[in-house]
Scaffold this active site. Structure first.
Site, PDB file in Angstrom:
ATOM      1  N   LYS A 266      44.687 -34.209  27.914  1.00 41.25           N
ATOM      2  CA  LYS A 266      43.848 -34.546  29.081  1.00 41.25           C
ATOM      3  C   LYS A 266      44.371 -35.821  29.742  1.00 41.25           C
ATOM      4  O   LYS A 266      44.474 -36.861  29.111  1.00 41.25           O
ATOM      5  CB  LYS A 266      42.402 -34.736  28.642  1.00 41.25           C
ATOM      6  CG  LYS A 266      41.460 -35.250  29.732  1.00 41.25           C
ATOM      7  CD  LYS A 266      40.088 -35.565  29.157  1.00 41.25           C
ATOM      8  CE  LYS A 266      39.211 -36.290  30.172  1.00 41.25           C
ATOM      9  NZ  LYS A 266      37.920 -36.698  29.585  1.00 41.25           N
ATOM     10  N   ASP A 271      38.367 -42.329  35.462  1.00 46.32           N
ATOM     11  CA  ASP A 271      37.202 -41.452  35.558  1.00 46.32           C
ATOM     12  C   ASP A 271      35.965 -42.237  35.969  1.00 46.32           C
ATOM     13  O   ASP A 271      35.348 -42.915  35.159  1.00 46.32           O
ATOM     14  CB  ASP A 271      36.960 -40.762  34.210  1.00 46.32           C
ATOM     15  CG  ASP A 271      35.752 -39.825  34.268  1.00 46.32           C
ATOM     16  OD1 ASP A 271      35.379 -39.411  35.386  1.00 46.32           O
ATOM     17  OD2 ASP A 271      35.203 -39.519  33.205  1.00 46.32           O
ATOM     18  N   LYS A 278      29.261 -42.759  36.929  1.00 52.40           N
ATOM     19  CA  LYS A 278      28.964 -43.459  35.686  1.00 52.40           C
ATOM     20  C   LYS A 278      28.320 -44.815  35.976  1.00 52.40           C
ATOM     21  O   LYS A 278      28.499 -45.382  37.057  1.00 52.40           O
ATOM     22  CB  LYS A 278      30.268 -43.716  34.899  1.00 52.40           C
ATOM     23  CG  LYS A 278      30.941 -42.487  34.336  1.00 52.40           C
ATOM     24  CD  LYS A 278      32.227 -42.880  33.628  1.00 52.40           C
ATOM     25  CE  LYS A 278      32.939 -41.669  33.060  1.00 52.40           C
ATOM     26  NZ  LYS A 278      32.239 -41.091  31.915  1.00 52.40           N
ATOM     27  N   ASP A 289      40.834 -42.733  29.817  1.00 51.98           N
ATOM     28  CA  ASP A 289      40.500 -41.313  29.806  1.00 51.98           C
ATOM     29  C   ASP A 289      41.740 -40.419  29.870  1.00 51.98           C
ATOM     30  O   ASP A 289      41.620 -39.197  29.871  1.00 51.98           O
ATOM     31  CB  ASP A 289      39.547 -40.977  30.961  1.00 51.98           C
ATOM     32  CG  ASP A 289      38.604 -39.830  30.626  1.00 51.98           C
ATOM     33  OD1 ASP A 289      38.421 -39.543  29.426  1.00 51.98           O
ATOM     34  OD2 ASP A 289      38.054 -39.225  31.557  1.00 51.98           O
ATOM     35  N   ASP A 348      30.872 -35.388  35.978  1.00 52.31           N
ATOM     36  CA  ASP A 348      31.414 -36.269  34.940  1.00 52.31           C
ATOM     37  C   ASP A 348      31.843 -35.488  33.703  1.00 52.31           C
ATOM     38  O   ASP A 348      32.394 -36.073  32.769  1.00 52.31           O
ATOM     39  CB  ASP A 348      30.380 -37.340  34.559  1.00 52.31           C
ATOM     40  CG  ASP A 348      30.987 -38.465  33.737  1.00 52.31           C
ATOM     41  OD1 ASP A 348      32.209 -38.694  33.865  1.00 52.31           O
ATOM     42  OD2 ASP A 348      30.249 -39.114  32.968  1.00 52.31           O
ATOM     43  N   GLU A 350      34.337 -33.524  33.566  1.00 53.89           N
ATOM     44  CA  GLU A 350      35.507 -33.075  34.318  1.00 53.89           C
ATOM     45  C   GLU A 350      36.701 -32.741  33.448  1.00 53.89           C
ATOM     46  O   GLU A 350      37.564 -31.969  33.850  1.00 53.89           O
ATOM     47  CB  GLU A 350      35.902 -34.135  35.359  1.00 53.89           C
ATOM     48  CG  GLU A 350      36.795 -35.266  34.870  1.00 53.89           C
ATOM     49  CD  GLU A 350      36.171 -36.108  33.756  1.00 53.89           C
ATOM     50  OE1 GLU A 350      36.924 -36.625  32.920  1.00 53.89           O
ATOM     51  OE2 GLU A 350      34.936 -36.247  33.714  1.00 53.89           O
ATOM     52  N   ARG A 352      37.020 -30.982  30.768  1.00 52.23           N
ATOM     53  CA  ARG A 352      37.095 -29.560  30.419  1.00 52.23           C
ATOM     54  C   ARG A 352      37.523 -28.716  31.618  1.00 52.23           C
ATOM     55  O   ARG A 352      38.074 -27.630  31.452  1.00 52.23           O
ATOM     56  CB  ARG A 352      35.750 -29.097  29.871  1.00 52.23           C
ATOM     57  CG  ARG A 352      34.595 -29.139  30.850  1.00 52.23           C
ATOM     58  CD  ARG A 352      33.238 -29.185  30.175  1.00 52.23           C
ATOM     59  NE  ARG A 352      32.992 -30.491  29.546  1.00 52.23           N
ATOM     60  CZ  ARG A 352      31.876 -30.789  28.878  1.00 52.23           C
ATOM     61  NH1 ARG A 352      30.919 -29.895  28.741  1.00 52.23           N
ATOM     62  NH2 ARG A 352      31.716 -31.980  28.352  1.00 52.23           N
TER      63      ARG A 352
END
Length: 498
Positions: A266, A271, A278, A289, A348, A350, A352
């Site tokens: 990933k 993010d 967030k 991230d 959020d 995201e 996946r």
């Protein structure tokens, strides 16, 4: 840092510092005993006078010890002999290196690597010594105007007894150095700020790795992904000015017709949560991230350095998740590369959304196994804290293999359930599935989501949200799970002496 293997007697070692161990009972290790004998029991006198108690983490530096050829002898406390295992061995190495880097020693001979560790070979001790040494000496200061002075310590000799076959020791040393290089790359990429480490920067890094190690590299641009139908991945990039990248690296160390292991990392380089924004506190840590991407790039570099006889493909879907006028909104529906539709209930969640298209893309390589690595869910941090990564798999034997290699590497994971019972939480009234399953078992439902795109191959998912970086005074990337992944590949290649 330069490393070498030595089998010379400790008292005859011409070094700036010789490092030996003392157990809590006052018992000397074999190397310490040899120095004690040559020095007319100088070390025994030090212990008897209370200057070294042998407790784990304790150190005593001695200068000009009689009967020795070295400038210094460093005594390192090992704790109780009966309790000396993998963790204690690693702690002793770490203690020694931390002390050495603050001395004036330019080189050292580490005789801690001679100390037996239950059920572990000399190869394991050497690999771990190198990895832990490099980890301890790592620092990230490239953006500081006042940089720390360079360490004086430049070389460490790792001691082995004369019964050790040189080829085994040298191979373990080379493996440790390669793994340490991979970990260092992953940590550096993770520590870089989001304004530097963008999807394009990750793509350039992959190209440099390919050029340095004769790998094949392909970078798919937005138009390429649109043509393929990667609308789930692209939906995450809609709010950012940074163009998305799908990075593919191939290491071909095996036979031409050998199916590759595929690692998917990933690569969310920052993010914000998108429209599902967030909280501001701690958001700076969302530069981490992309640590899944960093780990697979570090792993393929290590595999190339070790020249492993297998085929390995790395896929990095990389985007920046930002709010904006064109950003995805809660309730939007997108069609993934697999043709399955997804209702985005939370922007959020995201990671996946980019991983599912990358997993589908992995099918074309006919993999023998696929592992995706992602800082995926806060729920995994609540479940496992910062000790173990969460492991999910559609094959129990594969899960057991990865768990064993995590234990071997000191980079542990824990097997969590992937039962069909949880799939109902992903139901959507408007699409084939929702991208979230509610608060209960959040890390499990995230894995269940990914499992829908991994039905055509043996697959595992590592949730590293709790292990990829540290917060607080020690804030920074850890480089996990490069050690787990490289040990897994070493084992698959039949090159792991344990």
């Amino acid at each position: 840092m330069e490393f070498s293997i030595k089998s010379k007697n400790p008292e005859k070692q011409e070094s700036a510092c010789v490092v030996v161990g003392v157990f809590e009972s006052g018992k000397l290790t074999t190397a310490a005993g040899a120095i004690d004998k040559s020095s007319n029991h100088y070390l025994s006198d030090v212990i008897r006078h209370g200057d070294m108690n042998g407790k784990a983490g304790s150190t005593t530096l001695l200068r000009d010890v009689p009967g020795t050829a070295c400038q210094r002898v460093l005594l390192v406390g090992l704790g109780k002999e009966k309790e000396f295992r993998e963790k204690e061995y690693g702690a002793a190495i770490r203690t020694a290196v931390k002390f050495l880097k603050d001395t004036g020693a330019t080189d050292a001979a580490l005789f801690l690597t001679e100390i037996p560790v239950k059920k572990k070979s000399v190869a394991w001790r050497i690999r771990q010594a190198v990895i832990i040494t490099r980890e301890t000496l790592y620092r990230f200061d490239q953006f500081k105007s006042q940089k720390n002075n360079e360490f004086l310590l430049k070389r460490i000799d790792l001691a082995v007894d004369r019964k050790t076959k040189p080829v085994i020791a040298e191979e373990a040393l080379a493996q440790g150095q390669a793994i340490a290089e991979g970990v260092a790359l992953a940590r550096t990429l993770g520590d870089l700020p989001g304004n530097i480490c963008t999807p394009a920067y990750l793509a350039d890094t992959a190209k440099r790795i390919a050029a340095d190690h004769a790998l094949e590299c392909e970078v798919l641009e937005r138009s390429d992904m649109e043509s393929l139908g990667m609308h789930s991945l692209l939906s995450v990039a809609k709010g950012s000015h940074q163009p998305p990248k799908l990075i593919v690296l191939h290491y071909k160390g095996g036979k031409a017709n050998d199916k590759p292991v595929v690692l998917v990392g990933k690569g969310i380089t920052f993010d914000t949560g998108g429209i599902s924004l967030k909280p501001g506190e701690g958001m700076d840590e969302m530069k981490f991230d992309m640590c899944g991407a960093a780990s697979v790039l570090g792993t393929i570099k290590a595999a190339a350095l070790m020249q492993l006889p297998l085929n390995l493909t790395v896929i990095v879907p990389s985007v920046e998740n930002m709010p904006g006028g064109n950003a995805s909104k809660p309730g939007d529906i997108v069609t993934s590369l697999s043709g399955q539709t997804i209702e985005i209930l939370n922007t959020d969640a995201e990671g996946r959304l980019i991983l599912c298209d990358a997993l589908t893309y992995a099918e074309r390589f006919h993999p023998t196994a696929v592992v995706d690595i992602a800082t995926l869910t806060g729920a995994c941090v609540i479940a496992l804290g910062h000790v173990a990564s969460g492991l999910f798999a559609n094959d129990d034997d594969f899960a057991a293999e990865l768990l064993a290699m995590g234990s071997e590497a000191g980079d542990r994971a824990w097997h969590l359930p992937l039962w069909d019972d949880y799939q109902d939480q992903l139901k959507s009234n408007f699409a084939d599935m929702a991208n979230i399953g509610g608060r209960p078992a959040g890390s499990v439902t995230a894995a269940c989501f990914l499992s829908r795109f991994a039905k055509k191959f043996t697959w595992a998912h590592l949730d590293i949200a709790g292990t990829a970086w540290k917060s607080g005074a020690e804030k920074g990337a850890t480089g996990r799970p490069v050690a787990l992944l490289t040990h897994f590949l070493l084992n698959r290649a039949g090159k792991l002496e344990n």
